[in-house]
Design a protein around this motif. Structure first.
Motif, PDB file in Angstrom:
ATOM      1  N   GLN A  20       0.813  -1.210   0.000  1.00 64.34           N
ATOM      2  CA  GLN A  20       0.000   0.000   0.000  1.00 64.34           C
ATOM      3  C   GLN A  20       0.853   1.268   0.000  1.00 64.34           C
ATOM      4  O   GLN A  20       0.374   2.340  -0.373  1.00 64.34           O
ATOM      5  CB  GLN A  20      -0.904   0.021   1.234  1.00 64.34           C
ATOM      6  CG  GLN A  20      -1.924  -1.088   1.297  1.00 64.34           C
ATOM      7  CD  GLN A  20      -2.711  -1.050   2.598  1.00 64.34           C
ATOM      8  OE1 GLN A  20      -2.465  -0.202   3.461  1.00 64.34           O
ATOM      9  NE2 GLN A  20      -3.668  -1.949   2.743  1.00 64.34           N
ATOM     10  N   ALA A  21       2.102   1.161   0.410  1.00 63.22           N
ATOM     11  CA  ALA A  21       2.957   2.337   0.542  1.00 63.22           C
ATOM     12  C   ALA A  21       3.623   2.679  -0.785  1.00 63.22           C
ATOM     13  O   ALA A  21       3.998   1.783  -1.551  1.00 63.22           O
ATOM     14  CB  ALA A  21       4.028   2.096   1.603  1.00 63.22           C
ATOM     15  N   PRO A  22       3.782   3.966  -1.084  1.00 61.48           N
ATOM     16  CA  PRO A  22       4.446   4.384  -2.327  1.00 61.48           C
ATOM     17  C   PRO A  22       5.963   4.261  -2.212  1.00 61.48           C
ATOM     18  O   PRO A  22       6.705   5.249  -2.226  1.00 61.48           O
ATOM     19  CB  PRO A  22       4.008   5.842  -2.462  1.00 61.48           C
ATOM     20  CG  PRO A  22       3.822   6.303  -1.048  1.00 61.48           C
ATOM     21  CD  PRO A  22       3.292   5.121  -0.288  1.00 61.48           C
ATOM     22  N   LEU A  23       6.444   3.022  -2.093  1.00 62.57           N
ATOM     23  CA  LEU A  23       7.867   2.757  -1.940  1.00 62.57           C
ATOM     24  C   LEU A  23       8.479   2.349  -3.269  1.00 62.57           C
ATOM     25  O   LEU A  23       7.769   1.935  -4.187  1.00 62.57           O
ATOM     26  CB  LEU A  23       8.084   1.628  -0.924  1.00 62.57           C
ATOM     27  CG  LEU A  23       7.626   1.901   0.507  1.00 62.57           C
ATOM     28  CD1 LEU A  23       7.859   0.666   1.361  1.00 62.57           C
ATOM     29  CD2 LEU A  23       8.361   3.091   1.089  1.00 62.57           C
ATOM     30  N   PRO A  24       9.798   2.446  -3.377  1.00 59.24           N
ATOM     31  CA  PRO A  24      10.449   1.933  -4.591  1.00 59.24           C
ATOM     32  C   PRO A  24      10.121   0.461  -4.777  1.00 59.24           C
ATOM     33  O   PRO A  24       9.940  -0.278  -3.814  1.00 59.24           O
ATOM     34  CB  PRO A  24      11.940   2.129  -4.299  1.00 59.24           C
ATOM     35  CG  PRO A  24      11.991   3.186  -3.245  1.00 59.24           C
ATOM     36  CD  PRO A  24      10.758   3.032  -2.427  1.00 59.24           C
ATOM     37  N   ALA A  25      10.024   0.018  -5.994  1.00 60.51           N
ATOM     38  CA  ALA A  25       9.702  -1.378  -6.275  1.00 60.51           C
ATOM     39  C   ALA A  25      10.733  -2.289  -5.626  1.00 60.51           C
ATOM     40  O   ALA A  25      11.929  -1.975  -5.572  1.00 60.51           O
ATOM     41  CB  ALA A  25       9.661  -1.612  -7.780  1.00 60.51           C
ATOM     42  N   MET A  26      10.268  -3.429  -5.131  1.00 58.00           N
ATOM     43  CA  MET A  26      11.162  -4.361  -4.449  1.00 58.00           C
ATOM     44  C   MET A  26      12.327  -4.777  -5.353  1.00 58.00           C
ATOM     45  O   MET A  26      13.418  -5.051  -4.878  1.00 58.00           O
ATOM     46  CB  MET A  26      10.374  -5.607  -4.017  1.00 58.00           C
ATOM     47  CG  MET A  26       9.352  -5.355  -2.919  1.00 58.00           C
ATOM     48  SD  MET A  26      10.098  -5.080  -1.295  1.00 58.00           S
ATOM     49  CE  MET A  26      10.461  -6.757  -0.801  1.00 58.00           C
ATOM     50  N   GLY A  27      12.089  -4.808  -6.659  1.00 59.25           N
ATOM     51  CA  GLY A  27      13.156  -5.220  -7.565  1.00 59.25           C
ATOM     52  C   GLY A  27      14.006  -4.074  -8.062  1.00 59.25           C
ATOM     53  O   GLY A  27      14.942  -4.286  -8.829  1.00 59.25           O
ATOM     54  N   GLY A  28      13.689  -2.844  -7.639  1.00 58.90           N
ATOM     55  CA  GLY A  28      14.433  -1.682  -8.102  1.00 58.90           C
ATOM     56  C   GLY A  28      15.735  -1.508  -7.359  1.00 58.90           C
ATOM     57  O   GLY A  28      16.156  -2.351  -6.586  1.00 58.90           O
ATOM     58  N   SER A  29      16.385  -0.359  -7.612  1.00 59.94           N
ATOM     59  CA  SER A  29      17.690  -0.119  -6.990  1.00 59.94           C
ATOM     60  C   SER A  29      17.714   1.151  -6.150  1.00 59.94           C
ATOM     61  O   SER A  29      18.769   1.537  -5.662  1.00 59.94           O
ATOM     62  CB  SER A  29      18.765  -0.025  -8.078  1.00 59.94           C
ATOM     63  OG  SER A  29      18.448   1.037  -8.987  1.00 59.94           O
ATOM     64  N   GLU A  30      16.565   1.795  -5.986  1.00 52.67           N
ATOM     65  CA  GLU A  30      16.539   3.050  -5.231  1.00 52.67           C
ATOM     66  C   GLU A  30      16.720   2.767  -3.744  1.00 52.67           C
ATOM     67  O   GLU A  30      16.005   1.945  -3.167  1.00 52.67           O
ATOM     68  CB  GLU A  30      15.216   3.779  -5.458  1.00 52.67           C
ATOM     69  CG  GLU A  30      15.162   5.142  -4.797  1.00 52.67           C
ATOM     70  CD  GLU A  30      13.882   5.891  -5.136  1.00 52.67           C
ATOM     71  OE1 GLU A  30      13.545   6.832  -4.414  1.00 52.67           O
ATOM     72  OE2 GLU A  30      13.215   5.501  -6.122  1.00 52.67           O
ATOM     73  N   PRO A  31      17.682   3.418  -3.080  1.00 56.94           N
ATOM     74  CA  PRO A  31      17.926   3.143  -1.658  1.00 56.94           C
ATOM     75  C   PRO A  31      16.773   3.642  -0.786  1.00 56.94           C
ATOM     76  O   PRO A  31      16.062   4.576  -1.135  1.00 56.94           O
ATOM     77  CB  PRO A  31      19.218   3.910  -1.368  1.00 56.94           C
ATOM     78  CG  PRO A  31      19.250   5.000  -2.389  1.00 56.94           C
ATOM     79  CD  PRO A  31      18.605   4.432  -3.620  1.00 56.94           C
ATOM     80  N   LEU A  32      16.612   3.002   0.369  1.00 57.99           N
ATOM     81  CA  LEU A  32      15.518   3.324   1.278  1.00 57.99           C
ATOM     82  C   LEU A  32      15.935   2.947   2.690  1.00 57.99           C
ATOM     83  O   LEU A  32      16.599   1.926   2.903  1.00 57.99           O
ATOM     84  CB  LEU A  32      14.257   2.544   0.880  1.00 57.99           C
ATOM     85  CG  LEU A  32      13.038   2.685   1.796  1.00 57.99           C
ATOM     86  CD1 LEU A  32      12.434   4.082   1.669  1.00 57.99           C
ATOM     87  CD2 LEU A  32      11.992   1.624   1.442  1.00 57.99           C
TER      88      LEU A  32
END
Length: 381
Positions: free
Chosen positions: A79-91
């Protein structure tokens, strides 16, 4: 990369989990530890919960535990607008719920936990495991263990939870820390309130006030307080129990019990604060308790606390200047005798209370956030 607060619900909503995420988030935003909180809505998964529970009932004969399942945690985090699990954006995430985010998470995510209890403690100490299949419990605890291992730090509100992380999950003590939670009170509003006088010596006209704060009357020791009031009356100390939180219609009849219902500490801060400051002692004699934010609220307002050593309660009282911690499940006579001695002479009680009041900063979320920053470092922006 910014750090966001994560919990099993809406971290930006005051009503979530006893207000804890909200007040931590506000203090974290002011200090720079956090840049935001995730607004998750577990209620939107109610139909999925029903289907999952039915399937679990057919598989194991027990229907509970959806909130611990991978299906729940993955659907909730989605539900959260997070980077895709397969992406590379740090969090970076600071999680209040030991199964969020679901493990495994991407290698470029930094995840730290700040919890009040482990799932092992919830299942065994709180008795929640009685309605959950044993095999499923083992699966849940293994997922939690892997999450703790992958985390940067596992921070606990009480030593009780930290001991569980180390001993029940086998986590390296070097990555396990304790940071006590703060009072869930609006500091800006408190700063505008006048200084209050301490309560007078107990008398027939103005009895000793023992405070109860919380919704769960039975679990948090309400019946014990009624027995304690009787014991104090027998010692010549007029006593009343001032109860905030429980539904008055659900409370037992007792001449010492004074139900106050719910007091909104955000919209009616002055009333809430005046009530707590009128107490001689706050109390917490729970059957099970991960921490006890109500104790920190009393201490923030200069009110000493009486409690016993169950679960994480001991961590809420730093020392004897904050009140008295009794051996778990004490006899009422022991507590009544201690109160009688503490009140005599009453000038000694007032001096003790006067020494507590200037320590208020110790019990704030600002103090907790400073300790969290010392462990986690500044936000990795």
């Amino acid at each position: 990369m910014s750090r966001h607060l994560l919990c099993c619900g809406d971290a930006t909503d005051l009503a979530t989990w006893s207000n804890i995420p909200y007040f931590l988030l506000q203090a974290g935003l002011r200090s720079g530890l956090l840049q935001g909180g995730l607004a998750l809505r577990p209620e939107r998964l109610r139909w999925r919960r029903r289907l999952w529970n039915l399937a679990q009932l057919l598989r194991s004969g027990r229907a509970g535990g959806f909130q611990y399942s991978s299906a729940f945690t993955r659907a909730l985090l989605a539900q959260a607008p997070l980077p895709a699990m397969g992406g590379s954006e740090p969090l970076a995430l600071l999680s209040h719920f030991p199964l969020l985010p679901p493990e495994p998470w991407p290698a470029h995510w930094r995840v730290d936990f700040y919890i009040d209890a482990t799932t092992h403690q919830v299942l065994h100490d709180y008795g929640s495991g009685q309605r959950i299949a044993a095999r499923f419990q083992r699966q849940v605890l293994e997922r939690e263990r892997r999450g703790f291992q992958a985390a940067g730090a596992v921070i606990c509100m009480a030593q009780w939870a930290a001991d569980s992380v180390i001993h029940d999950y086998g986590i390296d003590p070097a990555k396990v820390h304790v940071v006590h939670g703060g009072a869930n009170l609006d500091e800006a509003k408190l700063a505008l309130l006048p200084v209050a006088q301490p309560p007078p010596a107990p008398s027939a006209e103005q009895p000793l006030r023992l405070g109860f704060l919380g919704k769960e009357w039975q679990r948090k020791g309400g019946p014990f307080l009624l027995q304690l009031a009787d014991a104090l009356q027998q010692r010549g100390i007029p006593t009343v129990i001032r109860a905030i939180g429980p539904d008055p219609a659900q409370l037992p009849p007792h001449p010492a019990l004074q139900p106050l219902g719910f007091i909104n500490k955000q919209t009616d801060t002055a009333h809430f604060v005046a009530e707590l400051r009128s107490w001689h002692f706050g109390t917490l004699f729970s059957d099970a308790e991960a921490f006890g934010i109500s104790n920190r609220e009393c201490l923030r307002l200069g009110v000493p606390v009486l409690a016993h050593a169950v679960g994480g309660i001991a961590s809420t009282l730093p020392d004897d200047g904050c009140g008295q911690l009794f051996t778990a499940h004490p006899r009422t006579a022991v507590v009544a005798d201690w109160i009688a001695a503490r009140l005599s002479p009453y000038a000694g009680y007032l001096a003790w209370r006067a020494e507590l009041a200037p320590r208020w900063r110790e019990f704030t979320w600002e103090a907790a956030v400073e300790q969290l920053k010392g462990i986690l470092g500044p936000s990795p922006i």
